[in-house]
Scaffold this active site. Structure first.
Site, mmCIF file in Angstrom:
data_model
loop_
_atom_site.group_PDB
_atom_site.id
_atom_site.type_symbol
_atom_site.label_atom_id
_atom_site.label_comp_id
_atom_site.label_asym_id
_atom_site.label_seq_id
_atom_site.Cartn_x
_atom_site.Cartn_y
_atom_site.Cartn_z
ATOM 1 N N HIS A 99 0.877 -0.617 -0.008
ATOM 2 C CA HIS A 99 0.038 -0.119 -0.112
ATOM 3 C C HIS A 99 0.802 1.321 -0.091
ATOM 4 O O HIS A 99 2.248 1.510 0.902
ATOM 5 C CB HIS A 99 -0.755 0.223 1.530
ATOM 6 C CG HIS A 99 -0.695 -0.002 2.462
ATOM 7 N ND1 HIS A 99 0.147 -1.648 2.568
ATOM 8 C CD2 HIS A 99 -0.219 0.627 3.314
ATOM 9 C CE1 HIS A 99 1.059 -1.482 4.101
ATOM 10 N NE2 HIS A 99 1.166 -0.256 4.625
ATOM 11 N N HIS A 101 1.115 4.875 1.369
ATOM 12 C CA HIS A 101 0.247 6.377 2.182
ATOM 13 C C HIS A 101 0.967 7.029 1.177
ATOM 14 O O HIS A 101 1.451 8.041 0.845
ATOM 15 C CB HIS A 101 1.158 6.498 3.264
ATOM 16 C CG HIS A 101 1.085 4.904 4.437
ATOM 17 N ND1 HIS A 101 0.141 5.052 4.926
ATOM 18 C CD2 HIS A 101 2.098 4.017 4.100
ATOM 19 C CE1 HIS A 101 0.462 4.165 5.825
ATOM 20 N NE2 HIS A 101 1.444 2.948 5.540
HETATM 21 P P1 5GP Z 1 2.294 0.232 6.960
HETATM 22 O O1 5GP Z 1 2.817 0.497 8.604
HETATM 23 O O2 5GP Z 1 1.968 -1.179 7.279
HETATM 24 O O3 5GP Z 1 2.376 1.226 5.863
HETATM 25 O O4 5GP Z 1 0.271 0.909 7.692
HETATM 26 C C1 5GP Z 1 -0.501 0.097 7.764
HETATM 27 C C2 5GP Z 1 -1.665 1.228 7.597
HETATM 28 O O5 5GP Z 1 -2.983 0.848 7.684
HETATM 29 C C3 5GP Z 1 -2.159 1.890 8.869
HETATM 30 O O6 5GP Z 1 -1.461 3.330 8.779
HETATM 31 C C4 5GP Z 1 -2.643 1.211 9.621
HETATM 32 O O7 5GP Z 1 -3.542 2.470 10.485
HETATM 33 C C5 5GP Z 1 -3.420 0.936 8.733
HETATM 34 N N1 5GP Z 1 -4.529 -0.064 8.728
HETATM 35 C C6 5GP Z 1 -4.963 -1.319 9.236
HETATM 36 N N2 5GP Z 1 -5.618 -1.949 9.601
HETATM 37 C C7 5GP Z 1 -6.617 -1.303 8.488
HETATM 38 C C8 5GP Z 1 -8.015 -1.223 8.460
HETATM 39 O O8 5GP Z 1 -8.633 -2.112 9.063
HETATM 40 N N3 5GP Z 1 -8.467 -0.489 7.795
HETATM 41 C C9 5GP Z 1 -7.938 0.755 7.505
HETATM 42 N N4 5GP Z 1 -8.466 1.785 6.674
HETATM 43 N N5 5GP Z 1 -6.720 0.853 7.858
HETATM 44 C C10 5GP Z 1 -6.172 0.146 8.474
#
Ligand code: 5GP
Ligand code: ZN
Length: 137
Positions: A99, A101
């Site tokens: 993903h 951001h």
């Molecule tokens: P990472 O740390 O892997 O780059 O980011 C994962 C992101 O996914 C985090 O910012 C977290 O807030 C978001 N996230 C985790 N679970 C969910 C969810 O169930 N729904 C949404 N909309 N975001 C999520």
């Protein structure tokens, strides 16, 4: 992938606040909203991270980013936008469905701090490293 939270968002098993969707790509609001409008852009097919991603999937995801970014900027009155993509636990990835951001920036004091520790340039070392890393097109 059955136990992937973002695959469940794609299939509708888990609700999300969508801001963009087509056959291949979905963008939805991150639940933690680091800055207002914090959005995640994902490929609909499960890919863990950039190391697993083929160039077609990368093209699909990245091709959508400018128009989603412009929409966030225009609608939120953002003055800027940071794009962050974490790959692997060591890089802070917590959800292993790739993903991007998108973090709209209202101003520099909006709670998001991105810090880089910089070093004095060593041009010999840079040249050696570039030689080691050089990838033929
Ligand atoms: P990472 O740390 O892997 O780059 O980011 C994962 C992101 O996914 C985090 O910012 C977290 O807030 C978001 N996230 C985790 N679970 C969910 C969810 O169930 N729904 C949404 N909309 N975001 C999520
Ligand atoms: Zn997934």
């Amino acid at each position: 992938m059955t136990d992937c939270i973002f695959c469940k968002i794609v299939s509708g098993q888990i609700p999300s606040s969508k801001v963009y969707e087509d056959d291949q790509v979905l963008a939805f609001l991150d639940i933690t909203q680091v800055t207002p409008g914090h959005t995640l852009v994902i490929p609909k097919t499960h890919v863990a991270d950039v190391f697993d991603m083929d160039s077609d999937t990368a093209g699909l995801v990245f091709a959508r980013i400018p128009k989603i970014a412009r929409q966030l900027k225009e609608k939120l009155g953002a003055k800027g936008l940071n794009i962050i993509n974490n790959n692997g636990e060591a890089a802070g990835q917590t959800v292993f469905h790739s993903h991007i951001h998108l973090l709209p920036r209202l101003d520099k004091e909006d709670g998001l701090a991105i810090q880089f520790e910089t070093h004095e340039p060593d041009f010999t070392q840079l040249a050696q490293l570039a030689q080691e890393l050089y990838l033929e097109a």
